[in-house]
Motif scaffolding. Structure first.
Motif, PDB file in Angstrom:
ATOM      1  N   TYR A   1       0.901  -0.899   0.437  1.00 44.94           N
ATOM      2  CA  TYR A   1       0.341   0.363   0.074  1.00 44.94           C
ATOM      3  C   TYR A   1       0.630   1.419  -0.406  1.00 44.94           C
ATOM      4  N   LEU A   2       0.369   2.133  -0.902  1.00 41.54           N
ATOM      5  CA  LEU A   2       1.474   3.695   0.268  1.00 41.54           C
ATOM      6  C   LEU A   2      -0.032   4.724   0.809  1.00 41.54           C
ATOM      7  N   THR A   3       1.204   5.196   1.374  1.00 47.27           N
ATOM      8  CA  THR A   3       0.706   6.484   1.670  1.00 47.27           C
ATOM      9  C   THR A   3       0.848   7.298   1.599  1.00 47.27           C
ATOM     10  N   TYR A   4      -0.036   8.478   1.503  1.00 45.35           N
ATOM     11  CA  TYR A   4       0.381  10.436   0.809  1.00 45.35           C
ATOM     12  C   TYR A   4       0.130  11.289   2.160  1.00 45.35           C
ATOM     13  N   ASN A   5       0.552  12.001   2.178  1.00 47.18           N
ATOM     14  CA  ASN A   5       0.001  13.417   3.108  1.00 47.18           C
ATOM     15  C   ASN A   5       0.324  14.374   2.215  1.00 47.18           C
ATOM     16  N   GLY A   6      -1.164  14.474   1.180  1.00 48.93           N
ATOM     17  CA  GLY A   6      -1.490  15.453   0.206  1.00 48.93           C
ATOM     18  C   GLY A   6      -2.465  16.181   0.972  1.00 48.93           C
ATOM     19  N   GLN A   7      -2.166  17.804   1.708  1.00 47.51           N
ATOM     20  CA  GLN A   7      -3.112  17.921   2.592  1.00 47.51           C
ATOM     21  C   GLN A   7      -2.333  19.665   2.497  1.00 47.51           C
ATOM     22  N   ASP A   8      -1.171  19.414   1.871  1.00 45.79           N
ATOM     23  CA  ASP A   8      -0.833  20.975   1.549  1.00 45.79           C
ATOM     24  C   ASP A   8      -0.811  22.136   0.474  1.00 45.79           C
ATOM     25  N   PHE A   9      -2.596  21.473   0.210  1.00 45.13           N
ATOM     26  CA  PHE A   9      -2.292  23.043  -1.031  1.00 45.13           C
ATOM     27  C   PHE A   9      -3.990  23.205  -0.544  1.00 45.13           C
ATOM     28  N   SER A  10      -3.626  25.123  -1.016  1.00 45.71           N
ATOM     29  CA  SER A  10      -5.019  25.642  -0.374  1.00 45.71           C
ATOM     30  C   SER A  10      -6.025  25.284  -0.683  1.00 45.71           C
ATOM     31  N   ARG A  11      -6.625  25.341   0.184  1.00 44.96           N
ATOM     32  CA  ARG A  11      -8.262  24.710   0.665  1.00 44.96           C
ATOM     33  C   ARG A  11      -8.940  25.461  -0.867  1.00 44.96           C
ATOM     34  N   SER A  12      -8.575  26.610  -0.903  1.00 48.84           N
ATOM     35  CA  SER A  12      -9.851  27.131  -2.560  1.00 48.84           C
ATOM     36  C   SER A  12      -9.355  25.997  -3.709  1.00 48.84           C
ATOM     37  N   LEU A  13      -8.370  25.363  -4.067  1.00 53.21           N
ATOM     38  CA  LEU A  13      -8.302  24.633  -5.092  1.00 53.21           C
ATOM     39  C   LEU A  13      -9.283  23.442  -5.083  1.00 53.21           C
ATOM     40  N   GLY A  14     -10.248  23.700  -3.903  1.00 52.36           N
ATOM     41  CA  GLY A  14     -10.990  22.146  -3.945  1.00 52.36           C
ATOM     42  C   GLY A  14     -10.319  20.875  -3.207  1.00 52.36           C
ATOM     43  N   PHE A  27      -0.054   6.841  -9.012  1.00 53.39           N
ATOM     44  CA  PHE A  27       0.640   6.897 -10.414  1.00 53.39           C
ATOM     45  C   PHE A  27       2.225   7.030 -10.628  1.00 53.39           C
ATOM     46  N   ASN A  28       2.542   7.967  -9.712  1.00 52.40           N
ATOM     47  CA  ASN A  28       4.358   7.922 -10.154  1.00 52.40           C
ATOM     48  C   ASN A  28       4.937   7.151  -8.852  1.00 52.40           C
ATOM     49  N   ASN A  29       4.674   6.359  -7.902  1.00 51.68           N
ATOM     50  CA  ASN A  29       4.573   5.428  -7.249  1.00 51.68           C
ATOM     51  C   ASN A  29       4.461   3.902  -7.015  1.00 51.68           C
ATOM     52  N   SER A  30       3.934   3.624  -8.398  1.00 53.11           N
ATOM     53  CA  SER A  30       2.604   2.293  -8.111  1.00 53.11           C
ATOM     54  C   SER A  30       3.176   1.833  -9.145  1.00 53.11           C
ATOM     55  N   ILE A  31       4.274   1.347  -9.299  1.00 55.09           N
ATOM     56  CA  ILE A  31       4.328  -0.089 -11.009  1.00 55.09           C
ATOM     57  C   ILE A  31       3.228  -0.641 -11.153  1.00 55.09           C
ATOM     58  N   TYR A  32       2.404  -1.185 -10.093  1.00 54.67           N
ATOM     59  CA  TYR A  32       0.707  -1.481 -10.710  1.00 54.67           C
ATOM     60  C   TYR A  32       0.367  -1.447 -11.233  1.00 54.67           C
ATOM     61  N   LEU A  33       0.266   0.334 -10.950  1.00 56.62           N
ATOM     62  CA  LEU A  33      -0.934   1.281 -11.966  1.00 56.62           C
ATOM     63  C   LEU A  33      -0.146   1.235 -13.023  1.00 56.62           C
ATOM     64  N   ARG A  34       0.762   1.475 -13.624  1.00 53.19           N
ATOM     65  CA  ARG A  34       1.676   2.395 -14.063  1.00 53.19           C
ATOM     66  C   ARG A  34       1.211   1.269 -14.986  1.00 53.19           C
ATOM     67  N   ASN A  35       1.051  -0.255 -14.940  1.00 52.40           N
ATOM     68  CA  ASN A  35       1.927  -1.328 -15.414  1.00 52.40           C
ATOM     69  C   ASN A  35       0.426  -2.163 -16.181  1.00 52.40           C
ATOM     70  N   ALA A  36      -1.297  -1.371 -15.212  1.00 51.89           N
ATOM     71  CA  ALA A  36      -2.339  -2.011 -15.055  1.00 51.89           C
ATOM     72  C   ALA A  36      -2.483  -1.743 -16.895  1.00 51.89           C
ATOM     73  N   ASP A  37      -3.720  -3.233 -17.034  1.00 53.33           N
ATOM     74  CA  ASP A  37      -3.812  -2.222 -18.134  1.00 53.33           C
ATOM     75  C   ASP A  37      -5.310  -1.542 -18.111  1.00 53.33           C
ATOM     76  N   TYR A  38      -5.987  -1.222 -16.996  1.00 47.64           N
ATOM     77  CA  TYR A  38      -7.053  -0.335 -16.445  1.00 47.64           C
ATOM     78  C   TYR A  38      -6.994  -0.113 -15.024  1.00 47.64           C
ATOM     79  N   ILE A  39      -7.459   1.045 -15.256  1.00 51.03           N
ATOM     80  CA  ILE A  39      -7.511   1.450 -13.786  1.00 51.03           C
ATOM     81  C   ILE A  39      -9.042   1.800 -13.901  1.00 51.03           C
ATOM     82  N   ILE A  40      -9.304   1.386 -12.252  1.00 49.86           N
ATOM     83  CA  ILE A  40     -11.471   1.449 -12.010  1.00 49.86           C
ATOM     84  C   ILE A  40     -11.185   3.033 -11.275  1.00 49.86           C
ATOM     85  N   LYS A  41     -11.740   3.468 -11.328  1.00 49.28           N
ATOM     86  CA  LYS A  41     -12.203   4.258  -9.998  1.00 49.28           C
ATOM     87  C   LYS A  41     -13.214   4.864 -10.253  1.00 49.28           C
TER      88      LYS A  41
END
Length: 165
Positions: A1-14, A27-41
Motif C-alpha cells: 500500500y501507499l501512504t500520502y500526506n497531500g493536505q498542503d495545498f490551498s483549500r480554495s483549489l478544492g 501513479f508515480n509510486n506504483s508500478i502496478y498502476l503504471r502497468n495495469a491494463d485499466y484503472i477503475i476509479k
C-alpha cells in the motif's frame, strides 16, 4: 500500500485538486498502476452493482476511457470511470493546474477536457456499458444514493438513450 500526506495545498483549489494530487502520487509510486491494463476509479463510499459485468467487458475491450459525459459534454462524472494508464500520464495530468473550485473549474471538467483531447488524437471513449447504479453515501453531501426511484429513473434513461442511439 501507499501512504500520502497531500493536505498542503490551498483549500480554495478544492477537493478535486487534492484528488488529482493523490492520483499523481499513486501513479508515480506504483508500478502496478503504471502497468495495469485499466484503472477503475470509484469513490470510496460507493458500491457499484455491475462490477463483474464491467470486468468481463474490459477483458474484451480496447477503449482508452469509459465514463459518462454531462449532457453538455463539458465534464465526465468522476464518481466512477475507467481509464488506461496512458490516459492519465499523457492527457489528464496536463489539466491539473486548471483545477480550482474557486474558479468553477472542477476535477470533472479537467477529466472531460482530457477526454476531448484524447478524442482529437484519435483515442477511444465510450459511456459506461450499463446504467450507473450507485449504492453508497455521497462524501460531499452525506446523502444516500441508492434510492429505488432514482435507480429506476437511471435505468429507464439508459435504456431510452440506447434505443435512440
Amino acid at each position: 500500500y501507499l501512504t500520502y500526506n497531500g493536505q498542503d495545498f490551498s483549500r480554495s483549489l478544492g477537493k478535486g485538486f487534492g484528488e488529482i494530487n493523490s492520483f499523481e502520487y499513486a501513479f508515480n509510486n506504483s508500478i502496478y498502476l503504471r502497468n495495469a491494463d485499466y484503472i477503475i476509479k470509484c469513490n470510496g463510499r460507493y458500491f457499484i452493482q455491475k462490477h463483474k459485468r464491467l470486468i468481463q467487458f474490459l477483458e474484451q475491450s480496447n477503449v482508452d476511457i469509459i465514463g459518462n459525459f454531462s449532457k453538455d459534454l463539458s465534464f465526465i462524472d468522476s464518481r466512477f470511470f475507467v481509464f488506461k494508464p496512458n490516459f492519465f500520464s499523457n492527457y489528464f495530468i496536463k489539466y491539473k493546474h486548471l483545477i480550482n473550485d474557486s474558479n468553477s473549474f472542477f476535477f470533472e471538467h479537467a477529466l472531460g477536457q482530457a477526454a476531448h483531447e484524447l478524442l482529437r488524437d484519435r483515442g477511444t471513449w465510450m459511456p459506461l456499458p450499463f446504467p450507473l447504479i450507485i449504492d453508497g453515501i455521497s462524501g460531499t453531501d452525506n446523502i444516500r444514493y441508492n434510492i429505488w426511484y432514482k435507480s429506476l429513473k437511471r435505468i429507464l434513461e439508459f435504456k431510452i438513450l440506447k434505443l435512440i442511439n
